[in-house]
Design an enzyme around this catalytic site. Structure first.
Site, mmCIF file in Angstrom:
data_model
loop_
_atom_site.group_PDB
_atom_site.id
_atom_site.type_symbol
_atom_site.label_atom_id
_atom_site.label_comp_id
_atom_site.label_asym_id
_atom_site.label_seq_id
_atom_site.Cartn_x
_atom_site.Cartn_y
_atom_site.Cartn_z
ATOM 1 N N ARG A 54 0.824 -1.213 0.000
ATOM 2 C CA ARG A 54 0.000 0.000 0.000
ATOM 3 C C ARG A 54 0.859 1.265 0.000
ATOM 4 N NH1 ARG A 54 -3.446 -1.373 5.208
ATOM 5 N NH2 ARG A 54 -1.276 -1.581 5.854
ATOM 6 N N TYR A 184 12.429 -23.320 9.572
ATOM 7 C CA TYR A 184 13.336 -24.285 10.207
ATOM 8 C C TYR A 184 13.579 -25.492 9.299
ATOM 9 C CZ TYR A 184 14.787 -22.122 14.413
ATOM 10 O OH TYR A 184 15.448 -21.292 15.266
ATOM 11 N N ASP A 240 4.270 -19.573 18.348
ATOM 12 C CA ASP A 240 5.332 -18.917 17.589
ATOM 13 C C ASP A 240 6.438 -19.904 17.206
ATOM 14 O OD1 ASP A 240 6.371 -16.475 16.521
ATOM 15 O OD2 ASP A 240 7.863 -16.445 18.129
ATOM 16 N N HIS A 245 8.092 -24.958 14.466
ATOM 17 C CA HIS A 245 9.511 -25.321 14.284
ATOM 18 C C HIS A 245 9.884 -26.582 15.078
ATOM 19 C CE1 HIS A 245 9.539 -21.501 12.440
ATOM 20 N NE2 HIS A 245 9.905 -20.757 13.466
ATOM 21 N N ARG A 340 11.347 -27.560 24.260
ATOM 22 C CA ARG A 340 11.532 -26.377 25.119
ATOM 23 C C ARG A 340 11.826 -25.179 24.239
ATOM 24 N NH1 ARG A 340 16.647 -26.934 28.983
ATOM 25 N NH2 ARG A 340 17.663 -27.329 26.987
ATOM 26 N N ARG A 376 23.393 -29.875 16.649
ATOM 27 C CA ARG A 376 23.202 -28.442 16.903
ATOM 28 C C ARG A 376 22.814 -27.746 15.609
ATOM 29 N NH1 ARG A 376 27.937 -26.383 19.743
ATOM 30 N NH2 ARG A 376 28.676 -25.772 17.716
ATOM 31 N N GLN A 378 21.852 -24.428 15.456
ATOM 32 C CA GLN A 378 22.479 -23.104 15.477
ATOM 33 C C GLN A 378 22.807 -22.720 16.904
ATOM 34 O OE1 GLN A 378 19.133 -21.079 13.655
ATOM 35 N NE2 GLN A 378 18.468 -20.230 15.578
ATOM 36 N N THR A 406 32.232 -30.827 13.743
ATOM 37 C CA THR A 406 31.919 -29.402 13.755
ATOM 38 C C THR A 406 32.071 -28.905 12.329
ATOM 39 O OG1 THR A 406 32.797 -29.214 15.967
ATOM 40 C CG2 THR A 406 32.620 -27.168 14.738
ATOM 41 N N TRP A 492 34.064 -29.622 27.619
ATOM 42 C CA TRP A 492 34.422 -29.370 26.214
ATOM 43 C C TRP A 492 35.517 -28.335 26.233
ATOM 44 C CZ3 TRP A 492 34.520 -30.634 21.309
ATOM 45 C CH2 TRP A 492 34.624 -29.661 20.312
HETATM 46 N N1 NDP Z 1 31.356 -29.305 18.063
HETATM 47 C C1 NDP Z 1 31.222 -28.440 19.002
HETATM 48 O O1 NDP Z 1 31.213 -27.234 18.789
HETATM 49 C C2 NDP Z 1 31.028 -28.941 20.367
HETATM 50 C C3 NDP Z 1 30.741 -28.023 21.343
HETATM 51 N N2 NDP Z 1 30.542 -28.438 22.592
HETATM 52 C C4 NDP Z 1 30.201 -27.400 23.546
HETATM 53 O O2 NDP Z 1 30.475 -27.794 24.843
HETATM 54 C C5 NDP Z 1 29.531 -27.230 25.745
HETATM 55 C C6 NDP Z 1 28.932 -28.292 26.638
HETATM 56 O O3 NDP Z 1 28.342 -29.310 25.871
HETATM 57 P P1 NDP Z 1 26.811 -29.739 26.094
HETATM 58 O O4 NDP Z 1 26.481 -30.728 25.074
HETATM 59 O O5 NDP Z 1 25.951 -28.555 26.205
HETATM 60 O O6 NDP Z 1 26.873 -30.540 27.450
HETATM 61 P P2 NDP Z 1 26.350 -30.288 28.915
HETATM 62 O O7 NDP Z 1 26.323 -31.634 29.473
HETATM 63 O O8 NDP Z 1 27.167 -29.245 29.553
HETATM 64 O O9 NDP Z 1 24.876 -29.736 28.778
HETATM 65 C C7 NDP Z 1 23.864 -30.620 28.479
HETATM 66 C C8 NDP Z 1 22.513 -29.979 28.586
HETATM 67 O O10 NDP Z 1 22.173 -29.648 29.903
HETATM 68 C C9 NDP Z 1 21.629 -28.335 30.012
HETATM 69 N N3 NDP Z 1 21.933 -27.792 31.333
HETATM 70 C C10 NDP Z 1 22.856 -26.876 31.682
HETATM 71 N N4 NDP Z 1 22.776 -26.621 33.008
HETATM 72 C C11 NDP Z 1 21.797 -27.422 33.498
HETATM 73 C C12 NDP Z 1 21.247 -27.617 34.784
HETATM 74 N N5 NDP Z 1 21.676 -26.938 35.824
HETATM 75 N N6 NDP Z 1 20.266 -28.527 34.921
HETATM 76 C C13 NDP Z 1 19.797 -29.211 33.865
HETATM 77 N N7 NDP Z 1 20.280 -29.043 32.595
HETATM 78 C C14 NDP Z 1 21.264 -28.158 32.438
HETATM 79 C C15 NDP Z 1 22.335 -27.607 28.917
HETATM 80 O O11 NDP Z 1 21.878 -26.324 28.635
HETATM 81 P P3 NDP Z 1 20.380 -25.653 28.698
HETATM 82 O O12 NDP Z 1 19.438 -26.485 29.484
HETATM 83 O O13 NDP Z 1 20.556 -24.345 29.342
HETATM 84 O O14 NDP Z 1 19.955 -25.516 27.272
HETATM 85 C C16 NDP Z 1 22.300 -28.688 27.828
HETATM 86 O O15 NDP Z 1 21.035 -28.763 27.227
HETATM 87 C C17 NDP Z 1 28.459 -26.564 24.904
HETATM 88 O O16 NDP Z 1 28.702 -25.182 24.901
HETATM 89 C C18 NDP Z 1 28.682 -27.159 23.538
HETATM 90 O O17 NDP Z 1 28.287 -26.295 22.528
HETATM 91 C C19 NDP Z 1 30.602 -29.739 22.951
HETATM 92 C C20 NDP Z 1 30.907 -30.700 22.001
HETATM 93 C C21 NDP Z 1 31.151 -30.376 20.634
HETATM 94 O O1 LIG Z 2 9.616 -18.062 13.336
HETATM 95 C C1 LIG Z 2 10.261 -17.485 14.189
HETATM 96 O O2 LIG Z 2 11.589 -17.700 14.269
HETATM 97 C C2 LIG Z 2 12.441 -16.708 14.815
HETATM 98 C C3 LIG Z 2 13.794 -17.371 15.027
HETATM 99 O O3 LIG Z 2 14.340 -17.766 13.789
HETATM 100 P P1 LIG Z 2 15.889 -18.078 13.678
HETATM 101 O O4 LIG Z 2 16.045 -18.585 12.306
HETATM 102 O O5 LIG Z 2 16.603 -16.776 13.926
HETATM 103 O O6 LIG Z 2 16.210 -19.070 14.736
HETATM 104 C C4 LIG Z 2 11.875 -16.142 16.104
HETATM 105 O O7 LIG Z 2 12.659 -15.042 16.535
HETATM 106 C C5 LIG Z 2 10.450 -15.652 15.864
HETATM 107 O O8 LIG Z 2 9.880 -15.232 17.094
HETATM 108 C C6 LIG Z 2 9.599 -16.743 15.271
HETATM 109 O O9 LIG Z 2 8.372 -16.207 14.831
#
Ligand code: NDP
Ligand SMILES: O=C1O[C@H](COP(=O)(O)O)[C@@H](O)[C@H](O)[C@H]1O
Length: 499
Positions: A54, A184, A240, A245, A340, A376, A378, A406, A492
């Site tokens: 518009r 996603y 959302d 997603h 979550r 992972r 992102q 990675t 890690w």
């Molecule tokens: N290729 C790579 O780049 C790799 C990177 N890494 C890195 O190493 C780090 C640790 O690895 P990760 O796999 O996360 O292992 P962790 O065992 O540290 O974490 C596992 C999960 O537990 C959750 N968590 C954290 N605190 C709590 C808590 N108090 N109670 C319950 N759940 C909890 C985490 O985050 P939450 O619940 O907050 O989401 C996650 O989902 C990360 O930053 C990861 O990215 C590890 C391996 C390979």
């Molecule tokens: O669809 C949505 O996604 C975005 C997040 O997208 P991302 O690609 O950056 O992870 C979120 O911010 C928005 O609230 C939701 O509508």
């Protein structure tokens, strides 16, 4: 003769129409994506682009609005100008056919009376979907090529409104012409889920209730509504992010092996697994809403959700949600799929965590930890499998380590396109594999509608959590109750969290 989806290949021009060309999505995503695809010579040729909105704008104004989001290298300026020279813009309203008649005349002119395929992208709020699609159908369809319509979520706000939208669209278009975007599904690691599962015997044979304890699928964003809570407040985090997603990721993680990689074979399996999921109840959920952090370093962080002036006073809209889904089939009975998602949390992250069961008959005095496969999405695409190993050296101690893929290390020179680049290209090539079919949508809403209505009708109060935190503590408790164990022992190298 009007073309259907199969009889119109060969030499033909293409026109991409962007409704809502003046808006945020167009500026940040659609024009920048079209430019990248054009730059990389990935689009069918000849091609033209036409914005419609518009606002009294020109192509030059639109280019100016988009400029900061367009990735243009100094040596690409000529091609960049070439791209904008292929653009046009038509001013018109969404509820009145005269604008669409004008648009059609403009498209015909741009197409130089050639045969043409047309793509219509609705970068628009849902309130105008119906008017716009009726007007497209009545005024803008190409009679000499195919027509495809791309629609952005939200696809309704509950089962009934979504069905009404599906019925409306079905009266105007064939399902083959409708591309419902869930971006996603365009992300590298989400597209990789099928290969990870069905291309690896070692994973595929353990992918079931006999080996897997729980599956945790997470989306976290480190910012709040930033003063733009108006849209969000009417929808909330379940609509959302979770209902679309995260549920899409779940269906790719949990579905049975499709008979082939053809889009409808895959989507048939996704629908089948969704049909095995019971509707959610309040007991399966934790709901949260963020409050400001008085020590926050930005205004966004100091303000809670309810401080956003665009959010209704006393709103109970959740900005955080955890939901536990159970899949009642032979493969998954008893395994919790925990979804979550939340805004204003401690980090940006989207991942899938497949947690294996404890080792039975442990001979290591309880020091083994569960295997965990983390995919992972992102930031920083990666897949790692946590495994136990003997600590190196003169010791028989054991420790957790990882088999690590990675992408930034293993695929240094690979270009990973943005989700929108992949998805828009899919529309050109007619692949609906990564788009949502109407029966998938129906199942998704079936699972979430009763709980959404209950939350709203009974005004279920969300638990408050602080901006920048991990969300409500009750969410960790719910994970534990559903057989997700956090040991806190994993290390890690280089990770701030663990150093
Ligand atoms: N290729 C790579 O780049 C790799 C990177 N890494 C890195 O190493 C780090 C640790 O690895 P990760 O796999 O996360 O292992 P962790 O065992 O540290 O974490 C596992 C999960 O537990 C959750 N968590 C954290 N605190 C709590 C808590 N108090 N109670 C319950 N759940 C909890 C985490 O985050 P939450 O619940 O907050 O989401 C996650 O989902 C990360 O930053 C990861 O990215 C590890 C391996 C390979
Ligand atoms: O669809 C949505 O996604 C975005 C997040 O997208 P991302 O690609 O950056 O992870 C979120 O911010 C928005 O609230 C939701 O509508």
């Amino acid at each position: 003769m009007a073309c259907d989806e199969t009889n119109c290949d060969g030499q033909i021009s293409h026109t991409f129409v962007i409704f809502g060309a003046s808006g945020d999505l167009s500026r940040k995503k659609i024009y920048p994506t079209l430019w990248l695809l054009y730059r990389d010579d990935l689009l069918a040729k000849p091609i033209k682009f036409c914005g419609y909105a518009r606002s009294k704008l020109t192509v030059e104004n639109i280019e100016g609005n988009c400029r900061q989001y367009m990735k243009v290298q100094p040596n690409e300026e000529t091609k960049y100008e070439e791209f904008w020279a292929l653009n046009d813009y038509v001013i018109g309203s969404y509820d009145n056919s005269s604008g669409f008649e004008l648009l059609n005349r403009q498209l015909t002119l741009m197409e130089n009376k050639n045969r043409a395929n047309r793509i219509f992208y609705l970068a628009l709020p849902p309130s105008v979907f119906e008017d716009v699609t009726v007007n497209i159908k009545q005024n803008c369809m190409s009679a000499s090529g195919w027509n495809r319509v791309i629609i952005e979520k939200p696809f309704g706000r509950d089962a009934a409104s979504s069905q009404a939208l599906s019925d409306h669209l079905a009266k105007l278009f064939h399902e083959k012409q409708i591309y419902r975007i869930d971006h996603y599904l365009g992300k590298e690691m989400v597209q990789n889920l099928m290969t990870i599962r069905f291309g690896n015997k070692i994973l595929n044979t353990t992918w079931n209730r006999d080996n897997i304890a729980s599956v945790l699928i997470t989306f976290k964003e480190p910012f709040g509504t930033q003063g733009r809570g108006g849209y969000f407040d009417a929808f909330g985090i379940i609509r959302d992010v979770m209902q679309n997603h995260l549920l899409q990721i779940l269906s790719l993680v949990a579905m049975e092996k499709p008979v082939s990689c053809l889009p409808d074979d895959i989507r048939d399996e996704k629908v089948k697994v969704l049909k095995c999921i019971k509707t959610l109840t309040l007991d399966d959920m934790v709901l949260g809403q963020y409050v400001g952090n008085p020590d926050g370093t930005t205004d966004d962080a100091r303000n809670g959700y309810l401080d956003d002036p665009t959010v209704k006073n006393g709103s109970i809209t959740p900005t955080y949600a955890l939901g536990v889904l159970k899949i009642n089939n032979e493969r998954w009975q008893g395994v919790s799929f925990i979804l979550r998602c939340g805004k204003a949390l401690n980090e940006r992250k989207a991942e899938v965590r497949i947690q294996y069961q404890d080792v039975p008959g442990d001979i290591f005095e309880g020091s083994t930890k569960r295997n965990e496969l983390v995919i992972r999405v992102q930031p920083g695409e990666a897949m790692y499998l946590k495994v136990m190993t003997k600590s190196p050296g003169i010791t028989f101690d054991i420790e957790e380590t990882e088999l690590d893929l990675t992408y930034a290390h293993r695929y240094k020179d690979s270009y990973l396109p943005d989700a929108y680049e992949r998805l828009i290209l899919d529309v050109f090539s007619g692949s609906q594999m990564h788009f949502v079919r109407s029966d998938e949508l129906r199942e998704a809403w079936r699972i979430f509608t009763p709980i959404l209505h209950k939350i709203e009708q009974e005004r279920i109060q969300p638990i408050t959590y602080q901006y920048g935190s991990r969300g409500p503590k009750q969410a960790d408790v719910k994970c534990e109750q559903n057989n997700f164990k956090y040991s806190g022992s994993y290390k890690w190298p280089g990770s701030k969290k663990n150093s």
